[in-house]
Design a protein around this motif. Structure first.
Motif, PDB file in Angstrom:
ATOM      1  N   GLY A 160     -21.347   6.808  39.612  1.00  0.00           N
ATOM      2  CA  GLY A 160     -19.950   7.172  39.792  1.00  0.00           C
ATOM      3  C   GLY A 160     -19.130   7.100  38.525  1.00  0.00           C
TER       4      GLY A 160
ATOM      5  N   GLY B 124     -19.972   9.947  36.191  1.00  0.00           N
ATOM      6  CA  GLY B 124     -19.647  11.283  36.655  1.00  0.00           C
ATOM      7  C   GLY B 124     -20.823  12.135  37.103  1.00  0.00           C
ATOM      8  N   PHE B 125     -21.946  11.528  37.456  1.00  0.00           N
ATOM      9  CA  PHE B 125     -23.064  12.320  37.970  1.00  0.00           C
ATOM     10  C   PHE B 125     -22.791  12.706  39.428  1.00  0.00           C
ATOM     11  CE2 PHE B 125     -25.120   9.762  34.639  1.00  0.00           C
ATOM     12  CZ  PHE B 125     -25.744  10.765  33.900  1.00  0.00           C
ATOM     13  N   PRO B 126     -23.128  13.937  39.820  1.00  0.00           N
ATOM     14  CA  PRO B 126     -22.872  14.359  41.202  1.00  0.00           C
ATOM     15  C   PRO B 126     -23.884  13.822  42.207  1.00  0.00           C
ATOM     16  CG  PRO B 126     -23.890  16.151  39.991  1.00  0.00           C
ATOM     17  CD  PRO B 126     -23.630  15.050  38.987  1.00  0.00           C
ATOM     18  N   GLY B 127     -24.971  13.232  41.736  1.00  0.00           N
ATOM     19  CA  GLY B 127     -25.987  12.725  42.646  1.00  0.00           C
ATOM     20  C   GLY B 127     -27.186  12.234  41.868  1.00  0.00           C
TER      21      GLY B 127
ATOM     22  N   LYS C 179     -26.370  13.098  48.712  1.00  0.00           N
ATOM     23  CA  LYS C 179     -26.330  13.285  47.263  1.00  0.00           C
ATOM     24  C   LYS C 179     -27.667  12.969  46.592  1.00  0.00           C
ATOM     25  CE  LYS C 179     -21.405  12.155  46.878  1.00  0.00           C
ATOM     26  NZ  LYS C 179     -20.414  11.252  46.236  1.00  0.00           N
TER      27      LYS C 179
ATOM     28  N   SER D 259     -33.073  17.589  37.209  1.00  0.00           N
ATOM     29  CA  SER D 259     -31.902  16.846  36.761  1.00  0.00           C
ATOM     30  C   SER D 259     -31.006  17.720  35.896  1.00  0.00           C
ATOM     31  CB  SER D 259     -32.344  15.595  35.999  1.00  0.00           C
ATOM     32  OG  SER D 259     -31.240  14.902  35.459  1.00  0.00           O
TER      33      SER D 259
ATOM     34  N   THR E 115     -29.317  20.596  38.121  1.00  0.00           N
ATOM     35  CA  THR E 115     -28.346  20.170  39.138  1.00  0.00           C
ATOM     36  C   THR E 115     -27.280  19.229  38.603  1.00  0.00           C
ATOM     37  OG1 THR E 115     -29.678  18.251  39.805  1.00  0.00           O
ATOM     38  CG2 THR E 115     -30.138  20.351  40.910  1.00  0.00           C
ATOM     39  N   GLY E 116     -27.528  18.623  37.437  1.00  0.00           N
ATOM     40  CA  GLY E 116     -26.618  17.609  36.922  1.00  0.00           C
ATOM     41  C   GLY E 116     -26.841  16.236  37.511  1.00  0.00           C
ATOM     42  N   ARG E 117     -27.744  16.131  38.498  1.00  0.00           N
ATOM     43  CA  ARG E 117     -28.041  14.833  39.096  1.00  0.00           C
ATOM     44  C   ARG E 117     -28.836  13.976  38.110  1.00  0.00           C
ATOM     45  NH1 ARG E 117     -30.208  17.164  44.924  1.00  0.00           N
ATOM     46  NH2 ARG E 117     -28.169  17.315  45.966  1.00  0.00           N
TER      47      ARG E 117
END
Length: 540
Positions: free
Chosen positions: A276, A279-282, A308, A383, A386-388
């Motif tokens: 959190g 700033g990772f979306p998941g 998520k 990763s 998706t940005g996760r």
């Protein structure tokens, strides 16, 4: 007529470096405290910058921003006393870990931390000069001493408070969690209240910060060291504590959970905050059907919500049907996104390219590591797309002896269970299943295996985990040598082998992801061994 004093405790999850955001939270709590009728509100150590700010403290613009927030805090201090932690740069260019008390728009005291911890995860002497006095301020007919964290672990600051007639002690803290810490803290608070002959208010920060987890669990003890108030672990809290004639009125107590629950909650908070606050979306992780990835997946889903989290099974010819079934069963039980991507075509492509260069070399761990590295590439691609964040799944026992693949299963941004010995992994899996059954029983009961070779089990390459974990605890956490560990009942050959593997794999661990510290001594910031070293070779 009775003397009353109302103190508000703000146990907050501050973000390191988010100076203006932290300041806004502080000002909101000041208003809340005023509305609640508080005479004083207390915040944690370095609350304006968050703890530990590390080399942010070396930036010239940091103090300018801190001073601007302190001005705002002062403006909010009408009709009550506000005690807040912050760095302070004096006119001689010396930086201090400090606390200020404000009242009616004015700073009424500025005090500096006297005892700077410089061990294990702490290196405050890198940044701060030492204070030399204990501040005592008047608040509602009381004489209140202010000390900062490490100060209460030493007799001199307490003695100074007593000599100045303090009848109450406030301690601002940023004390990180480990599985032995609670008893240590309570012992210190009992000794402190006995020495002072007065109550102690212990206010700790909460939240995950890279490798550290701060558990909160702020407390108030009376003059006899008895707990009168307890704030919860691993969550923010705001509490008004009432004193009558210098005695804290007993109030709400939130006793800590049993050890396994504490550790699990620490890991959940750490994952939630790392994801959190950055700033990772998941999150995404490789789910193998084994115990380590199973526990990591459960923690991730509990931390940020199943919606998520993406789990990926990447089978190869050595992956058992049991692993496939159990991985799918867990993913369904938790409700996470689940994908299956076989790696055999990719492995064959690599081997086609490598075979001419391998010539007539026999198969060895190279082919096993290639499987792990293919999986790492796939997971990092997901990763990236998706940005996760990719969560790695290695435990402390494996990382200690190098039973992991660099640029393979070590790929990722956060190592959730890197400080859990293997036996503790099993304990936490059982604990999580007592809450709700999400990890298939076979995952817990079957012999652990990397499934990189036919009929492979971990015990083919490693001593039994009860043996391995005890040797590692003695060597890594207690700094015991060969003779001491053998005297504890271990075979000398096992001891020398484990020590050798631990020493030669420092280079691997140095390149691995950070992860939360929950034992008394973790790899990373807590245990800093040189990579290039001949020190241990005599023990091999």
């Amino acid at each position: 007529m009775s003397k009353t004093l109302n103190i508000a405790l703000a146990q907050r999850n501050f973000v390191v470096g988010h100076i203006e955001g932290n300041g806004s939270l502080i000002c909101q709590d000041i208003e809340r405290a005023r509305e609640a009728g508080a005479d004083l509100i207390l915040f944690s150590e370095l609350s304006i910058t968050g703890y530990p700010p590390e080399d942010l403290l070396l930036r010239p613009d940091l103090i300018t921003r801190v001073d601007a927030v302190l001005d705002q805090v002062a403006q909010h201090s009408q009709d009550l006393t506000v005690v807040v932690g912050h760095p302070y740069l004096d006119e001689h260019g010396e930086l201090f870990n400090s606390a200020s008390a404000f009242k009616d728009g004015q700073r009424i005291v500025l005090t500096h931390k006297q005892k700077l911890p410089n061990y294990r995860v702490f290196d405050e002497e890198r940044y701060f000069a030492r204070g030399d006095t204990t501040a005592v301020i008047p608040v509602a007919d009381h004489r209140v001493a202010l000390l900062i964290c490490e100060d209460i672990w030493h007799p001199e600051p307490i003695a100074s408070a007593r000599e100045q007639g303090a009848d109450l002690l406030l301690s601002l803290n940023a004390s990180p969690f480990d599985m032995t810490k609670l008893d240590e803290r309570l012992n210190v608070l009992e000794a402190c209240s006995a020495e002072l002959g007065a109550p102690v208010v212990y206010l700790n920060q909460v939240g995950g910060q890279d490798e550290l987890v701060f558990d909160g669990h702020s407390m108030v003890v009376d003059a006899h060291g008895r707990i009168c108030h307890e704030l919860p672990q691993f969550e923010e809290a705001f509490r008004l504590v009432r004193f009558v004639d210098g005695v804290p009125v007993a109030g709400e107590r939130v006793a800590p959970s049993l050890e396994d629950a504490q550790i699990y909650n620490a890991l959940v908070m750490s994952v939630r905050d790392y994801i959190g606050k950055n700033g990772f979306p998941g999150a995404v992780l490789g789910l193998s059907g084994g115990i380590d990835s199973a526990l990591t997946l459960a923690i991730a889903a509990d931390a940020i919500g199943a919606e998520k989290v993406q789990a990926v099974m990447m089978p190869y010819r050595y992956t058992s049907s049991m692993s496939l079934e159990d991985a799918e069963a867990q993913a369904k039980a938790l409700g996470v996104e689940y994908d299956v991507t076989p790696i055999e075509p990719m492995f064959d492509g690599f081997m086609t390219a490598l075979t001419p260069m391998f010539a007539n070399a026999a198969k060895d761990t190279t082919e096993e590591n290639l499987q792990a590295r293919i999986r790492g590439v796939l997971l990092m691609a997901l990763s990236n797309k998706t940005g996760r964040i990719l969560l790695t799944t290695g435990n402390k026992s494996e990382l200690a002896v190098g039973y992991c693949t660099l640029y393979g299963d070590m790929c990722g941004g956060f190592a959730v269970i890197k400080d859990l010995p293997k036996q503790l992994v099993y304990r936490l899996a059982c604990y999580r299943n007592r809450l709700s059954s999400v990890i298939p029983e076979r995952v817990i009961t079957r012999p652990p295996s990397a499934e990189l070779a036919p009929d492979q089990v971990d015990q083919d390459s490693l001593p039994p985990y009860d043996v391995l974990d005890d040797i590692l605890e003695r060597y890594v956490e207690r700094d015991q040598g060969v003779a001491e560990i053998v005297a504890a009942g271990h075979q000398e050959a096992d001891v020398r082998r484990v020590i050798r593997l631990t020493d030669i794999n420092e280079y691997k661990r140095r390149q691995g992801a950070v992860g939360p510290r929950v034992t008394p001594r973790a790899f990373g910031k807590d245990r800093r061994y040189p990579i290039t070293s001949g020190f241990g070779k005599a023990n091999w």
